[in-house]
Design an enzyme around this catalytic site. Sequence first.
Site, PDB file in Angstrom:
ATOM      1  N   ASP A   1     -14.935  61.673 -34.129  1.00 32.89           N
ATOM      2  CA  ASP A   1     -13.845  62.578 -33.732  1.00 32.89           C
ATOM      3  C   ASP A   1     -13.730  63.720 -34.734  1.00 32.89           C
ATOM      4  O   ASP A   1     -14.048  63.577 -35.919  1.00 32.89           O
ATOM      5  CB  ASP A   1     -12.503  61.840 -33.570  1.00 32.89           C
TER       6      ASP A   1
ATOM      7  N   GLU B   1     -10.654  58.658 -36.488  1.00 33.93           N
ATOM      8  CA  GLU B   1     -10.332  58.532 -37.910  1.00 33.93           C
ATOM      9  C   GLU B   1      -9.361  59.629 -38.295  1.00 33.93           C
ATOM     10  O   GLU B   1      -8.506  59.445 -39.134  1.00 33.93           O
ATOM     11  CB  GLU B   1     -11.601  58.648 -38.761  1.00 33.93           C
TER      12      GLU B   1
HETATM   13 ZN   LIG Z   1     -13.688  62.593 -41.900  1.00 31.63          ZN
END
Ligand SMILES: [Zn+2]
Length: 387
Positions: free
Chosen positions: A76, A141
């Site tokens: 992500d 994350e």
């Molecule tokens: Zn990162």
Amino acid sequence: MKPNAVKLSQQLIQIPSYSGVNHQVLEFLGSKLSALGFACDFMEFEGENSYAVNNLHAVFNPKNSEKVLYFAGHTDVVNEGDKASWTHDPFAAKIVDGKLFGRGAADMKCAIACFVSAAEEFLEKNPNPDFGIGFLITNDEEADGVNGTAKVLDWMQKSGKKITHCLVGEPTNPSKFGEMIKIGRRGSIGFKVKITGRQGHVAYPQNAINPITILINLLKILKDHKLDAGTKFFDPSNLEITSITSQNLGGNVIPNTAEAAFNVRFNDSHSSQSIIDLVKYACEKTVGGIGFVGATYELTHRTSGESFLSDPKFLAPIVVDAVKKITGQTPEMSTTGGTSDARFIKNYAEVVEIGLVNQTAHQIDEFSEVSEIEQLQKTYLEILRGF
Ligand SMILES: [Zn+2]
């Protein structure tokens, strides 16, 4: 042809993948890894007041070895912001003057590409290694981080997947590849305190309780208190005041309330609880002290992560040697910077973070040097050889 991390980096950047569910990016990676003989599991987790997230687990362990080296990372990316402000389209993955531009170039799609390419090159020569190689890739994350790495680790434990060592590919270098690896992180906790006194006329302070005076006393005590002198791998813990507000009722009015916010970054000589206890103690001593009887306080806090140190016993020296061999530089073993998913992994395995340069992470015109992507690929290959 030699596996090429630069090309793979470009392909990953060209798939915009914001935090949450993005099947395309993980299926693309999964197909690459399946072709190399990895057994892939795609899993989606949801719940706990957070959105759904998809994740990829892949492992190659032909001898069912006890020793398994994982690479952990996230596909992500944070939002690109104003696209028009970018010199090059954030998802075109253009290479200009030796720089690969794009969202995720530094944080951290190139590092994923480097490890995939390194693993491919390693397995060509060592098709039957004495240790397992695994991937733990999450698509969350950057945001909540609730249904990502932590859940995959839990799933791995329940399904008997071994993990003994782990590299995290977050960008660890301040300005140049080879400067820094990370073996731990400081903890972080944010506080808000609200003091309620008694409103009144500045000319008759004896009839009022000034919450600002109390707040200033409290903050001075907290700020003056030396938390520690630092530990072997950590800088001294630090408290920073981030805001002070009051009602601002006018030049002749003592306000009723005053608030402040502050954040503590703490090392491995504290826990969030010991910091909370300390702040509470200071509040108790200050509010309701001499002259302030009648004042009250409300304290709220939010811990974003405990401090941790992953004992640099086996993997870290291999990483240091690999970086030295490829760059000629000895990297610092650091514990600075913000949090990462290493905070979850450290409960299962020795974890070392090593990636590219973090200077342009999350920025407009994020990039990585092509030469450094090549160096990182070589360094990961050296680590696999040394493992
Ligand atoms: Zn990162």
